[in-house]
Design a protein around this motif. Structure first.
Motif, PDB file in Angstrom:
ATOM      1  N   ARG A 188       0.872  -1.185   0.000  1.00  0.00           N
ATOM      2  CA  ARG A 188       0.000   0.000   0.000  1.00  0.00           C
ATOM      3  C   ARG A 188       0.903   1.228   0.000  1.00  0.00           C
ATOM      4  O   ARG A 188       1.824   1.333   0.815  1.00  0.00           O
ATOM      5  N   GLY A 189       0.631   2.152  -0.907  1.00  0.00           N
ATOM      6  CA  GLY A 189       1.476   3.332  -1.014  1.00  0.00           C
ATOM      7  C   GLY A 189       2.802   2.976  -1.657  1.00  0.00           C
ATOM      8  O   GLY A 189       2.981   1.892  -2.237  1.00  0.00           O
ATOM      9  N   TYR A 190       3.763   3.889  -1.579  1.00  0.00           N
ATOM     10  CA  TYR A 190       5.068   3.639  -2.193  1.00  0.00           C
ATOM     11  C   TYR A 190       5.920   2.776  -1.266  1.00  0.00           C
ATOM     12  O   TYR A 190       6.147   3.124  -0.110  1.00  0.00           O
ATOM     13  N   VAL A 191       6.361   1.637  -1.778  1.00  0.00           N
ATOM     14  CA  VAL A 191       7.276   0.754  -1.053  1.00  0.00           C
ATOM     15  C   VAL A 191       8.355   0.328  -2.039  1.00  0.00           C
ATOM     16  O   VAL A 191       8.058  -0.245  -3.091  1.00  0.00           O
ATOM     17  N   ARG A 192       9.599   0.608  -1.709  1.00  0.00           N
ATOM     18  CA  ARG A 192      10.696   0.168  -2.561  1.00  0.00           C
ATOM     19  C   ARG A 192      10.892  -1.329  -2.361  1.00  0.00           C
ATOM     20  O   ARG A 192      11.114  -1.800  -1.239  1.00  0.00           O
ATOM     21  N   THR A 193      10.825  -2.091  -3.431  1.00  0.00           N
ATOM     22  CA  THR A 193      10.910  -3.539  -3.329  1.00  0.00           C
ATOM     23  C   THR A 193      12.280  -4.091  -3.706  1.00  0.00           C
ATOM     24  O   THR A 193      12.669  -5.168  -3.244  1.00  0.00           O
ATOM     25  N   ASP A 194      13.038  -3.376  -4.528  1.00  0.00           N
ATOM     26  CA  ASP A 194      14.346  -3.879  -4.963  1.00  0.00           C
ATOM     27  C   ASP A 194      15.436  -3.318  -4.049  1.00  0.00           C
ATOM     28  O   ASP A 194      16.217  -2.447  -4.428  1.00  0.00           O
ATOM     29  N   ILE A 195      15.511  -3.853  -2.823  1.00  0.00           N
ATOM     30  CA  ILE A 195      16.492  -3.336  -1.863  1.00  0.00           C
ATOM     31  C   ILE A 195      17.736  -4.226  -1.779  1.00  0.00           C
ATOM     32  O   ILE A 195      18.644  -3.946  -1.005  1.00  0.00           O
ATOM     33  N   LEU A 265      -3.165  -5.970   6.407  1.00  0.00           N
ATOM     34  CA  LEU A 265      -2.576  -7.042   5.607  1.00  0.00           C
ATOM     35  C   LEU A 265      -1.938  -6.502   4.333  1.00  0.00           C
ATOM     36  O   LEU A 265      -1.913  -7.186   3.304  1.00  0.00           O
ATOM     37  N   LYS A 266      -1.392  -5.300   4.402  1.00  0.00           N
ATOM     38  CA  LYS A 266      -0.654  -4.724   3.286  1.00  0.00           C
ATOM     39  C   LYS A 266       0.723  -4.274   3.765  1.00  0.00           C
ATOM     40  O   LYS A 266       0.866  -3.739   4.878  1.00  0.00           O
ATOM     41  N   VAL A 267       1.733  -4.484   2.928  1.00  0.00           N
ATOM     42  CA  VAL A 267       3.096  -4.058   3.269  1.00  0.00           C
ATOM     43  C   VAL A 267       3.218  -2.560   3.015  1.00  0.00           C
ATOM     44  O   VAL A 267       2.904  -2.075   1.927  1.00  0.00           O
ATOM     45  N   VAL A 268       3.648  -1.816   4.034  1.00  0.00           N
ATOM     46  CA  VAL A 268       3.808  -0.370   3.883  1.00  0.00           C
ATOM     47  C   VAL A 268       5.260   0.063   4.045  1.00  0.00           C
ATOM     48  O   VAL A 268       5.605   1.223   3.774  1.00  0.00           O
ATOM     49  N   LYS A 269       6.135  -0.871   4.486  1.00  0.00           N
ATOM     50  CA  LYS A 269       7.544  -0.536   4.649  1.00  0.00           C
ATOM     51  C   LYS A 269       8.375  -1.806   4.561  1.00  0.00           C
ATOM     52  O   LYS A 269       7.995  -2.846   5.118  1.00  0.00           O
ATOM     53  N   TYR A 270       9.511  -1.714   3.866  1.00  0.00           N
ATOM     54  CA  TYR A 270      10.392  -2.867   3.643  1.00  0.00           C
ATOM     55  C   TYR A 270      11.819  -2.370   3.789  1.00  0.00           C
ATOM     56  O   TYR A 270      12.288  -1.552   3.003  1.00  0.00           O
ATOM     57  N   GLU A 271      12.519  -2.851   4.834  1.00  0.00           N
ATOM     58  CA  GLU A 271      13.839  -2.308   5.167  1.00  0.00           C
ATOM     59  C   GLU A 271      14.904  -3.398   5.158  1.00  0.00           C
ATOM     60  O   GLU A 271      14.675  -4.521   5.603  1.00  0.00           O
TER      61      GLU A 271
END
Length: 429
Positions: A188-195, A265-271
């Motif tokens: 949901r929203g902007y989440v950078r996935t290619d970290i 149940l939505k990813v909002v941050k990926y670190e």
């Protein structure tokens, strides 16, 4: 004046093909396994002008990560259903290991799917599989979907997610596989996935999830305002989770640690936390698990034929041939293992039959209740009265594939060679 007899050539059923008749769309389905990176697709056509072979069944296997439009098979069938077992065998071989539900597609949707994966092969400079002439008619005319139709089609390809662990495991699976389009379906929203740009597309071998507790509050929740009124706004709760993942590509293994934050149940941050390589031995120690094995010998030298119809469980198994026999891999009919806090790739396997050419049958499972289930499945089948249980084992480390690779034709002799035999358990009645 002589009269000339007019002859008419009558086409026989054996000469009929999918192209000796027009095609009428009957039905289609797709497996809801897109978040696993692959889907199976089936289409049924009716051929009204054919005299005998009136049904055309097509099967497609699509891989969104690496192989694109990967496999294709088809069956021509008459009205009497004479190819039923051929159809089931193809379905089991292509889709038996996917563990998904079958969801109906419209003709427009299925044409769009076939065209999309064919385009993927073209971009990746990979050839199309199988008899391309049999499905070329699906590639034209071109089909376009509007954004709502695309979203609806994506929903059909994905299961309904009900727990945070499901969301996290699927999300990481898609990110490590570099399947970012499917990963973003879970955000949901902007989440950078290619970290982790340094890694190639990888397989998620295992993943453990823990609460990422804040050092100050000791809680893994985070309150935030949902509008501009910071004082009197409405607040929701986000939760953060620390994930330790074992990934593999090109025979290399890495431990990757990340923090994933969910809003419901939505990813909002990926670190990104860390990433480091481990040896194959270390990876094996992390994924190894006990293996339960039961061995049956035939009572008679006149061997009974063992096939996919011999027992209830093997009727949906995926079959592969080996030097000394055939392996029947039985998968769960669902992907509930993705919802576990400690996920393992191999947890989708219910059990294994290895049927040797000499008639010996070796059953294998990773849980005691599953080996009991396999024993009951065999002993209550039509072939059961002709088989004698001769040994039961519990191994700390897997041995079945070592046995298959060894070329040995007797499991007990193989065990005597590699290890001291474990005490037998009592057989369940």
């Amino acid at each position: 004046m002589e009269s000339k007899t007019q002859f008419q050539v009558i086409r026989g059923g054996l000469s009929e093909t999918p192209f000796t008749s027009s095609r009428q769309f009957v039905s289609s389905y797709i497996t809801d396994t897109r978040l696993m990176g692959v889907v199976g697709i089936y289409i049924h056509w009716y051929l009204p002008e054919n005299m005998l072979l009136k049904h055309f069944h097509q099967f497609f296997y699509m891989d969104a990560e690496e192989f694109g439009f990967d496999s294709y098979e088809s069956v021509l069938e008459s009205d009497d259903g004479d190819r039923y077992f051929d159809i089931k065998n193809i379905e089991n071989k292509m889709m038996g290991g996917l563990g998904g539900r079958k969801v109906r597609l419209t003709e427009k949707e299925v044409r769009y799917m076939i065209q999309s994966y064919a385009d993927l092969n073209l971009r990746m400079k990979m050839p199309l599989p199988g008899e391309t002439g049999e499905y070329e008619f699906l590639l034209y005319p071109r089909v376009e979907l509007d954004p709502e139709e695309e979203y609806s089609l994506m929903c059909k390809q994905c299961p309904v997610l009900e727990t945070p662990y499901q969301v996290i495991n699927y999300f990481l699976m898609r990110c490590f596989g570099r399947d970012f389009g499917a990963a973003k379906f879970l955000t949901r929203g902007y989440v950078r996935t290619d970290i982790f740009p340094e890694h190639k597309g990888a397989t998620l071998m295992s993943n453990s999830i823990e609460n990422a507790n804040d050092a100050t509050s000791g809680s893994n929740t985070d309150y935030y305002s949902t509008d501009d009124d910071k004082t009197f706004g409405t607040f929701n709760t986000r939760k953060s989770y620390l994930c330790q993942s074992l990934i593999e590509y090109d025979g290399k293994y890495f431990i990757v640690v990340t923090q994933v934050t969910l809003d419901r149940l939505k990813v909002v941050k990926y670190e990104r936390i860390s990433s480091f390589r481990v040896s194959a031995t270390e990876a094996s120690m992390m994924t190894t698990r006990p293996e339960y094995v039961t061995v049956f010998d035939p009572l008679d030298d006149d061997l009974l034929e063992f096939n996919s119809g011999s027992t209830e469980l093997v009727s949906s198994a995926m079959v592969t041939a080996h030097d000394t026999g055939r392996l029947f891999m039985i998968f769960y009919p669902h992907n509930d293992h993705v919802g576990k806090q400690d996920y393992r790739l191999s947890d989708d396997v219910l059990g294994i039959y290895y049927v040797l050419d000499n008639g010996q049958i070796v059953l294998c499972a990773y849980e005691r209740k599953n080996i009991n289930m396999l024993e009951k499945d065999l002993m209550t089948s039509a072939i059961g009265p002709f088989m004698l249980p001769v040994a039961k084992y519990q191994f700390k480390d897997p041995v079945l594939y070592d046995f298959i690779s060894s070329g040995s034709e007797d499991f007990e002799e193989f065990v005597d060679i590699i290890s001291e035999r474990e005490p037998d358990d009592d057989f369940d009645e």
